[in-house]
Structure formats: C-alpha cells, structure tokens
Design an enzyme around this catalytic site. Structure first.
Site, short mmCIF file in Angstrom:
data_model
loop_
_atom_site.label_atom_id
_atom_site.label_comp_id
_atom_site.label_asym_id
_atom_site.label_seq_id
_atom_site.Cartn_x
_atom_site.Cartn_y
_atom_site.Cartn_z
N GLY A 91 0.68 -1.21 0.17
CA GLY A 91 -0.03 -0.21 -0.06
C GLY A 91 0.77 1.26 -0.09
O GLY A 91 0.14 2.32 0.18
N HIS A 98 8.88 5.86 5.24
CA HIS A 98 8.00 6.62 6.41
C HIS A 98 7.41 5.77 7.34
O HIS A 98 6.91 4.63 6.88
CB HIS A 98 7.23 7.55 5.98
CG HIS A 98 5.95 7.10 5.03
ND1 HIS A 98 6.33 6.98 3.71
CD2 HIS A 98 4.81 6.70 5.10
CE1 HIS A 98 5.42 6.25 2.68
NE2 HIS A 98 4.44 6.21 3.65
N HIS A 100 4.06 5.55 9.66
CA HIS A 100 2.92 5.96 10.13
C HIS A 100 2.59 5.74 11.87
O HIS A 100 2.43 4.53 11.69
CB HIS A 100 1.72 5.30 9.59
CG HIS A 100 1.51 5.65 7.89
ND1 HIS A 100 1.02 6.39 7.19
CD2 HIS A 100 2.21 4.84 6.93
CE1 HIS A 100 0.90 6.27 6.09
NE2 HIS A 100 1.88 5.49 5.75
P1 5GP Z 1 1.81 5.48 2.15
O1 5GP Z 1 0.38 5.10 1.38
O2 5GP Z 1 3.06 5.76 1.15
O3 5GP Z 1 2.24 4.39 3.21
O4 5GP Z 1 1.56 6.98 2.83
C1 5GP Z 1 1.75 8.04 2.37
C2 5GP Z 1 1.15 9.10 3.11
O5 5GP Z 1 1.63 10.51 2.70
C3 5GP Z 1 -0.36 9.05 3.02
O6 5GP Z 1 -0.98 8.74 4.03
C4 5GP Z 1 -0.64 10.39 2.63
O7 5GP Z 1 -1.97 10.95 2.98
C5 5GP Z 1 0.46 11.12 2.92
N1 5GP Z 1 0.85 12.38 2.16
C6 5GP Z 1 1.00 12.49 0.65
N2 5GP Z 1 1.47 13.58 0.34
C7 5GP Z 1 1.53 14.13 1.43
C8 5GP Z 1 1.98 15.79 1.40
O8 5GP Z 1 2.38 16.48 0.76
N3 5GP Z 1 2.06 16.11 2.70
C9 5GP Z 1 1.70 15.23 3.90
N4 5GP Z 1 1.77 15.93 5.27
N5 5GP Z 1 1.31 14.08 3.94
C10 5GP Z 1 1.22 13.68 2.44
#
Ligand code: 5GP
Ligand code: ZN
Length: 112
Positions: A91, A98, A100
């Site tokens: 996902g 990163h 969460h």
């Molecule tokens: P992933 O799906 O890669 O585990 O999580 C990426 C996360 O980054 C998502 O929860 C999304 O909401 C967050 N996200 C994406 N772009 C940005 C941004 O420009 N600023 C912030 N603060 N969060 C972001």
C-alpha cells in the site's frame, strides 16, 4: 531526491505541519489523517522504502522516535499502531521511507 515530496518537506521547500525534529529525522502530520493522531516519521535523507534501509541503527532510531511521539501524545497507555507500508502490495504510495503513527481510536485487525 528531486521530485520526492517528502524530501521537499524535509528541506522546507513545501509546507507541512511539523510535530518534532530530531537528528536526521522529522515527524509531521499526515495530510489525509486516518485517525485522530496520524503522524509520519521520516529519515531526512532519501530512502525509497524499507527495502532500501540497510542500517539497522537507523530503523531503531525511527521506531524509537515514533514510540516517544506516541508517549508524548498521551497515546502510550491506550495504545497506538506503527505501520510501514512497503511497495505496491504493502500500500505504499509515497516512495520515501516513512512510519505511520496512528492513534486516538481503537484500531481494527486484520488491516485492509
Ligand atoms: P503510504 O501510502 O505511502 O504508506 O503513505 C503516504 C502518506 O503520505 C499518505 O497517508 C498520505 O496522506 C501522505 N501524504 C502524501 N502527500 C503528502 C503531503 O504532501 N504532505 C503530507 N503531510 N502528507 C502527505
Ligand atoms: Zn525523498
């Protein structure tokens, strides 16, 4: 890395709601929160995913940073979840490593 949104946040080139900075790490609020507390913890240097993180000490630092944030946010006793989505089946949508940190509501299991 050029074009990486989290590198730009780490460099202050695009805005983010920063929660805490530490040595080589940054925590900021997720733009699209999935829980009352939803913070992202990143290394400030670019690593595309958990698969690219060769340094176990860095991974320990990131995890401890997330744990300390949970404590400081008053989440530790109730509980919280730390998630590292990795590559498409995991996902992952932003390809800068990163963690969460999610809390403030009961989490369900299994995850979607
Ligand atoms: P992933 O799906 O890669 O585990 O999580 C990426 C996360 O980054 C998502 O929860 C999304 O909401 C967050 N996200 C994406 N772009 C940005 C941004 O420009 N600023 C912030 N603060 N969060 C972001
Ligand atoms: Zn990056």
């Amino acid at each position: 890395m050029a074009g990486c949104v989290f590198c730009k946040i780490a460099a202050g080139e695009i805005p983010a709601s920063v929660v805490k900075r530490a040595d080589g790490m940054l925590a900021f609020k997720d733009l699209n929160p999935q829980a009352p507390t939803h913070v992202l913890v990143i290394p400030t240097h670019h690593l595309a995913s958990l698969n690219d993180a060769k340094d176990p000490a860095l991974l320990g630092k990131l995890l401890a940073f997330a744990r300390d944030l949970a404590r400081e946010s008053g989440l530790a006793d109730r509980g919280y979840r730390v998630v590292v989505n990795t590559n498409p089946d995991g996902g992952q949508t932003v390809f800068h490593l990163h963690l969460h940190l999610l809390g403030g509501r009961p989490m369900t299991w299994p995850p979607g």
